[in-house]
Design an enzyme around this catalytic site. Structure first.
Site, short mmCIF file in Angstrom:
data_model
loop_
_atom_site.label_atom_id
_atom_site.label_comp_id
_atom_site.label_asym_id
_atom_site.label_seq_id
_atom_site.Cartn_x
_atom_site.Cartn_y
_atom_site.Cartn_z
N HIS A 134 34.09 6.28 21.03
CA HIS A 134 33.80 5.68 22.34
C HIS A 134 32.37 6.22 22.77
O HIS A 134 31.77 5.51 23.52
CB HIS A 134 34.74 6.35 23.26
CG HIS A 134 34.60 5.96 24.66
ND1 HIS A 134 35.26 4.93 25.16
CD2 HIS A 134 33.98 6.61 25.74
CE1 HIS A 134 34.80 4.79 26.42
NE2 HIS A 134 33.95 5.69 26.80
N ASN A 174 26.24 -6.97 25.55
CA ASN A 174 25.70 -6.62 26.72
C ASN A 174 25.86 -5.07 26.55
O ASN A 174 26.90 -4.41 26.39
CB ASN A 174 26.38 -6.87 27.87
CG ASN A 174 26.41 -8.58 28.03
OD1 ASN A 174 25.34 -9.07 27.56
ND2 ASN A 174 27.63 -9.03 28.80
N HIS A 185 32.65 1.46 26.17
CA HIS A 185 32.91 1.60 24.67
C HIS A 185 31.94 0.49 23.97
O HIS A 185 31.81 -0.50 24.46
CB HIS A 185 34.27 1.29 24.30
CG HIS A 185 34.72 1.51 22.82
ND1 HIS A 185 35.55 2.86 22.73
CD2 HIS A 185 34.36 0.95 21.82
CE1 HIS A 185 35.65 2.87 21.38
NE2 HIS A 185 34.95 1.76 20.89
N HIS A 187 30.77 -2.36 22.14
CA HIS A 187 31.38 -3.59 21.82
C HIS A 187 30.60 -4.88 22.16
O HIS A 187 29.54 -4.59 23.03
CB HIS A 187 32.79 -3.64 22.77
CG HIS A 187 32.58 -4.07 24.05
ND1 HIS A 187 32.31 -3.13 25.03
CD2 HIS A 187 32.80 -5.16 24.89
CE1 HIS A 187 32.23 -3.56 26.24
NE2 HIS A 187 32.37 -4.96 26.07
N GLN A 189 30.93 -9.43 22.45
CA GLN A 189 31.77 -10.38 22.71
C GLN A 189 31.31 -11.54 21.95
O GLN A 189 30.37 -12.04 21.31
CB GLN A 189 31.62 -10.90 24.26
CG GLN A 189 32.17 -9.75 25.09
CD GLN A 189 32.35 -10.02 26.50
OE1 GLN A 189 33.21 -10.89 26.95
NE2 GLN A 189 31.30 -9.52 27.16
#
Length: 361
Positions: A134, A174, A185, A187, A189
């Site tokens: 994280h 982003n 966290h 990540h 998309q």
């Protein structure tokens, strides 16, 4: 790399991309979840010739949860997240609050008959978790992990491109609350659109016009060649990729990464090109973070060819830009940018490139 497909409690697909062949992915999602929402509604703007998605269900999406309730962390005995496993390398799953979905509900009539057609927002939205840790960022990933992420991007692009309701696949990240990120966290998309996006249509129209005036020429390849020859805005490079600040940068710090070989999309990259991406991309991200001694907010966007049209015109590349123009100062899209689409950049591209090159890694 081991690829394992499973499903969450509400039927959404989840895919593990593991760097070990012996990884076991038998964990089951134990949550009680409502059915996923139906697809959004799309309305066509006749004045700008653009589709707008109306996805009211996204108002209830998760917003800045405490770290011990992060939906992208591995599940624990005390907290069941979106990932049932207790650890993972890279995971891709269907977004719980999608802007586009294959779960199409009943169609509505046109909002303004004859002027504003409507149709279901068919498509797919996925979340890509880069690591189970994280507290890191993409810039701190290993080169091996970036290679796994690239395999996941390519895998999903190839799979989504086979679907009848998909016209373009967009992989992006982003980073930072300044950009509007609601989950900290690490990540990204993937949006699989049911149409070719306005920006891509405009880029390909420019490429088509350029080629008609210069038979055999390719706009993207010629821009890359010119930037490499000039060199003043080149930030980093290797045998397969070049990273440069474009001469027409709109954002204070903006870097484009091009492969030296024209390919339409991520699946078309060869093994050597995929291997060579990680070191140059990580260098660019670390230079951005080293600019002001703090993590730079950014958007990192892969530009891929549409699924069915103009693929010969397209040239895969990544556009990375930050809204930060100085410590404590952000670039806001105000009247000229938001109202008229005319950008005014506060930093000369040549200066931005020099500042990035001077960052000590």
């Amino acid at each position: 790399m081991k690829r394992t497909v499973t499903h969450l409690a509400d039927g959404r697909e989840l895919i593990y991309f593991d760097e070990r062949d012996d990884a076991s992915r038998d964990d089951v999602d134990q949550r009680e979840l409502p059915p996923p929402p139906a697809a959004s509604e799309m309305r066509h703007d006749p004045i700008l010739d653009e589709w707008v998605a109306i996805a009211a269900h996204r108002q209830s999406r998760t917003y800045h949860p405490p770290s011990d309730q992060c939906p992208l962390c591995p599940s624990t005995p005390d907290w069941q997240s979106e990932i049932p496993a207790g650890e993972y390398d890279v995971v891709v799953f269907e977004n719980r609050f999608p802007s586009f979905s294959h779960r199409v509900g009943p169609e509505r009539g046109d909002i303004l008959p004859g002027l504003v057609p409507t149709r279901p927002g068919a498509g797919r939205c996925e979340v890509v978790c880069f690591t189970s840790d994280h507290n890191v960022s993409f810039a701190s990933l290993s080169q091996a992990r970036v290679r796994t992420v690239m395999e996941a991007w390519a895998d999903r692009t190839a799979d989504l491109s086979t679907r009848d309701d998909i016209e373009q696949v967009f992989c992006f990240e982003n980073r930072g609350t300044e950009i509007g990120v609601t989950l900290s966290h690490p990540h990204g998309q993937i949006y699989a659109y049911p149409f070719v996006t306005p920006r891509t249509r405009r880029m390909l129209a420019s490429a088509r016009a350029y080629g008609s005036e210069r038979p055999g020429g390719n706009l993207f390849a010629d821009v890359l060649a010119a930037e490499r020859a000039d060199g003043s805005r080149v930030v980093a490079g290797n045998a397969h990729w070049t990273a440069f600040v474009p001469a027409v940068a709109r954002w204070p710090f903006e870097v484009h990464l091009y492969p030296h070989r024209q390919v339409p999309d991520l699946p078309a990259l060869g093994a050597d090109e995929r291997d060579a991406f990680a070191p140059i991309y990580l260098e660019v991200l670390r230079r951005l973070d080293g600019m002001f001694g703090l993590q730079m907010p950014y958007i990192s966007a892969w530009h891929q060819a549409p699924v069915r049209v103009d693929r010969h015109l397209a040239y895969l590349h990544l556009q990375l830009f930050s809204t930060r123009r100085a410590p404590g100062k952000l670039k806001y899209l105000a009247g000229s940018e938001s109202g008229m689409g005319v950008f005014v950049n506060d930093v000369r591209p040549e200066q931005a490139a020099e500042m990035l090159r001077e960052v000590r890694l």
